[in-house]
Write an enzyme that holds these catalytic residues in place. Structure first.
Site, PDB file in Angstrom:
ATOM      1  N   ALA A  37       0.800  -1.223   0.000  1.00  0.00           N
ATOM      2  CA  ALA A  37       0.000   0.000   0.000  1.00  0.00           C
ATOM      3  C   ALA A  37       0.833   1.273   0.000  1.00  0.00           C
ATOM      4  CB  ALA A  37      -0.939   0.002   1.213  1.00  0.00           C
ATOM      5  N   ARG A  94       5.231  -2.786   4.606  1.00  0.00           N
ATOM      6  CA  ARG A  94       6.272  -2.836   5.642  1.00  0.00           C
ATOM      7  C   ARG A  94       6.481  -1.477   6.303  1.00  0.00           C
ATOM      8  NH1 ARG A  94      10.473  -6.085   1.851  1.00  0.00           N
ATOM      9  NH2 ARG A  94       9.889  -4.333   0.528  1.00  0.00           N
ATOM     10  N   HIS A 121      -3.013  -4.772 -17.469  1.00  0.00           N
ATOM     11  CA  HIS A 121      -3.910  -3.615 -17.524  1.00  0.00           C
ATOM     12  C   HIS A 121      -4.327  -3.242 -18.948  1.00  0.00           C
ATOM     13  CE1 HIS A 121      -0.076  -1.404 -18.150  1.00  0.00           C
ATOM     14  NE2 HIS A 121      -0.824  -0.514 -18.767  1.00  0.00           N
ATOM     15  N   TYR A 122      -3.610  -3.759 -19.954  1.00  0.00           N
ATOM     16  CA  TYR A 122      -4.034  -3.469 -21.324  1.00  0.00           C
ATOM     17  C   TYR A 122      -5.388  -4.093 -21.642  1.00  0.00           C
ATOM     18  CZ  TYR A 122      -0.499  -0.632 -23.483  1.00  0.00           C
ATOM     19  OH  TYR A 122       0.274   0.440 -23.832  1.00  0.00           O
ATOM     20  N   GLY A 137      -7.839  -3.993 -19.799  1.00  0.00           N
ATOM     21  CA  GLY A 137      -8.867  -3.122 -19.246  1.00  0.00           C
ATOM     22  C   GLY A 137      -9.047  -1.840 -20.036  1.00  0.00           C
ATOM     23  N   LYS A 138      -8.202  -1.610 -21.039  1.00  0.00           N
ATOM     24  CA  LYS A 138      -8.309  -0.380 -21.827  1.00  0.00           C
ATOM     25  C   LYS A 138      -9.544  -0.416 -22.718  1.00  0.00           C
ATOM     26  CE  LYS A 138      -3.459   0.989 -21.720  1.00  0.00           C
ATOM     27  NZ  LYS A 138      -3.715   2.278 -21.069  1.00  0.00           N
ATOM     28  N   HIS A 144       1.433  -7.266 -23.063  1.00  0.00           N
ATOM     29  CA  HIS A 144       0.461  -6.296 -23.554  1.00  0.00           C
ATOM     30  C   HIS A 144       0.130  -6.483 -25.034  1.00  0.00           C
ATOM     31  CE1 HIS A 144       1.014  -4.558 -19.740  1.00  0.00           C
ATOM     32  NE2 HIS A 144       1.947  -3.684 -20.021  1.00  0.00           N
ATOM     33  N   LYS A 165       2.209   6.678 -28.510  1.00  0.00           N
ATOM     34  CA  LYS A 165       0.913   6.139 -28.923  1.00  0.00           C
ATOM     35  C   LYS A 165       0.938   4.621 -28.869  1.00  0.00           C
ATOM     36  CE  LYS A 165       1.937   5.988 -33.907  1.00  0.00           C
ATOM     37  NZ  LYS A 165       1.517   6.466 -35.243  1.00  0.00           N
TER      38      LYS A 165
END
Length: 510
Positions: free
Chosen positions: A30, A63, A194-195, A197-198, A256, A356
């Site tokens: 975190a 930690r 994460h790609y 989720g694009k 990706h 891009k």
């Protein structure tokens, strides 16, 4: 106009089960950059638009020893506040977040985390917990084992989100899977790329299978090549020591860009359920032979022509004499009836001329005869920035001649959907994990198949010390011979000079 998020709070997969009210999300790591810059802003975005389960709580674990006040300052510093209403929502969100400090390799810290969660859950008979590992890969296995041993609910459910990289070759990937699978089942694991989720990557399935005119031409008979490009304008900027461990192929292409390729090339799934989609992606990967080094170009950026931008090896964190590629162009093939003979070109690099990510589907030449040297049609899917889809086509130039001109059928999102907000990739994927929908996450056999394609090439480059990346100037398009390399696989740039892409100004007008 009022801002609206494009998202569906219900799971797309009918077999998925959403986290119920009162669940807990634990963010491990975190205090790190990923959590601060991506995870917490995404969680706040979901809360802001009412997409979180009711009464959900968020617990940070790391930690670093710090007070709850310092913790709240850390997680809020990267969250944008466009108006006072959002500021009020942020205060509400912060009130949902608590923090526990502990080590990643000792039971005591995780036992303290469990005690804290039980205090939050009270007398609930069933407890539901989602663990997000915003951690470096060297502690994935250790943390996953400690969570299962100390933090798994006695009654209820648990899910675990794991960030890439998922190993650095086939053997290490399998080792990671083997260490997780005895303690976590495949339906509990969410491997996040994460790609996936694009917005424009998720849109590929709709464009392909929701439009008959694309479906009819989406094959070797009409398509000459497919190029998937990732370009960054900046170099490693002091992070070369980290990047040098992976290189551009491991960092961007094996995960990706290959994920985007599978979406472009897959057959129509029988449904939008997670397993039907992932089954088709795996079939594509299994039809791809390992990469032949002859089909590869690698490069490493040098100083800019004016000397203001440093070379990759000028970065003090980069090992002296590093052969790490910062640019690569790789040609892959798919041995099936749809794509036999069509080159799929993956191209990625740092310190290039623009920033891009796009897919460029180039169609074959029209039949010669009445036309001479007419440019090819291209379908371009701009993933980032300025999400758009446009079809480059030939049309008659107005006037008393039959001269042709290249123009476009243009869907630019910030003009067509100006009153809608496109969700961030992490917002979309965390929502999917909350909903129990695996559609946009990487399955174990998919991961295995992808590493089989790339591992021989990666080992070949690592072991052959006489192979040195071609230098290219910072701010250029890449190595000087790149165009000749692409042309050798049939890619044509002859229409580039005669085509002017319209510039969109800040107010959305041309």
């Amino acid at each position: 106009m009022a801002e609206t998020i494009i998202a569906n709070p219900k799971a797309a997969n009918t077999g998925a089960v959403s986290l119920p009210a009162g669940s807990i999300i634990v963010v491990l790591g975190a205090s790190g950059d990923l959590a601060k810059k991506k995870t917490y802003p995404a969680l706040f975005g979901l809360y802001r638009y009412g997409l979180m389960p009711k009464d959900i709580k968020i617990v940070g674990y790391a930690r670093t020893k710090m007070s709850e006040e310092d913790y709240h300052k850390r997680i809020s510093q990267y969250i944008k506040l466009p108006n006072e209403t959002v500021e009020t929502q942020l205060k509400e969100f912060i009130a949902m977040c608590t923090y526990v400090s502990g080590q990643y390799d000792q039971d005591e810290g995780f036992q303290s985390l469990t005690a804290h969660m039980k205090e939050i859950e009270g007398s609930k008979k069933e407890c539901h917990r989602l663990f997000y590992m915003a951690l470096p890969p060297n502690v994935f296995t250790t943390v996953a084992q400690h969570i299962k041993r100390n933090c798994y609910p006695e009654s209820g459910s648990a899910r675990i989100i794991i960030e890439k990289p998922f190993g650095h070759d086939l053997a290490s990937s399998r080792e990671l899977q083997a260490s997780l699978q005895p303690i976590w089942t495949e339906d509990e694991i969410f491997r996040i790329d994460h790609y996936l989720g694009k917005e424009m990557v998720k849109n590929i399935l709709i464009l392909r299978f929701g439009n008959e005119f694309f479906g009819a031409s989406w094959n070797k008979n009409h398509i000459s090549s497919v190029q998937i490009t990732f370009k960054e304008k900046f170099g490693t900027e002091g992070r070369g020591g980290y990047f040098d461990q992976f290189g551009i192929i491991r960092d961007v292409m094996q995960n990706h860009l290959l994920q985007v390729l599978t979406m472009i090339a897959m057959e129509r799934p029988v449904s939008f359920s997670a397993e039907d989609i992932r089954d088709e992606k795996v079939r594509v990967l299994k039809a791809m032979p390992i990469i032949d080094p002859k089909n590869v170009v690698i490069g490493q950026y040098d100083k800019s022509p004016d000397g203001t931008k440093p070379a990759y090896t000028d970065d003090d964190t980069v090992p002296k004499g590093s052969r790490c590629p910062t640019f690569a162009a790789i040609v892959l093939h798919i041995n099936n009836d749809r794509w036999d003979g069509v080159p799929f070109i993956l191209k990625a690099g740092k310190a290039l001329d623009s920033a891009k990510v796009e897919v460029r589907v180039q169609f074959k030449d029209v039949t010669s005869g009445i036309f001479k040297d007419i440019p090819r049609n291209e379908l371009v899917i701009r993933i980032q920035p300025d999400e758009s889809v446009y079809l480059k086509m030939n049309t008659k130039m107005p006037g008393l001649t039959t001269k042709t001109s290249v123009t476009e059928l243009d869907l630019t999102y910030n003009r067509r959907f100006s009153d809608l907000k496109i969700p961030e990739a992490y917002e979309a994927l965390i929502l999917d994990a909350i909903n129990g929908d695996h559609s946009n996450f990487v399955r174990d056999d998919e991961l295995d198949a992808s590493w089989k394609i790339f591992t021989p090439l990666l080992h070949y480059l690592d072991e052959n010390t006489d192979i040195v990346p071609a230098p290219y100037p910072y701010g250029s398009r890449g190595p000087a011979f790149l165009d000749d390399f692409l042309a050798s696989y049939g890619y044509a740039r002859e229409g580039v000079g005669m085509y002017q892409w319209p510039v969109t100004h800040a107010n959305g007008n041309l």
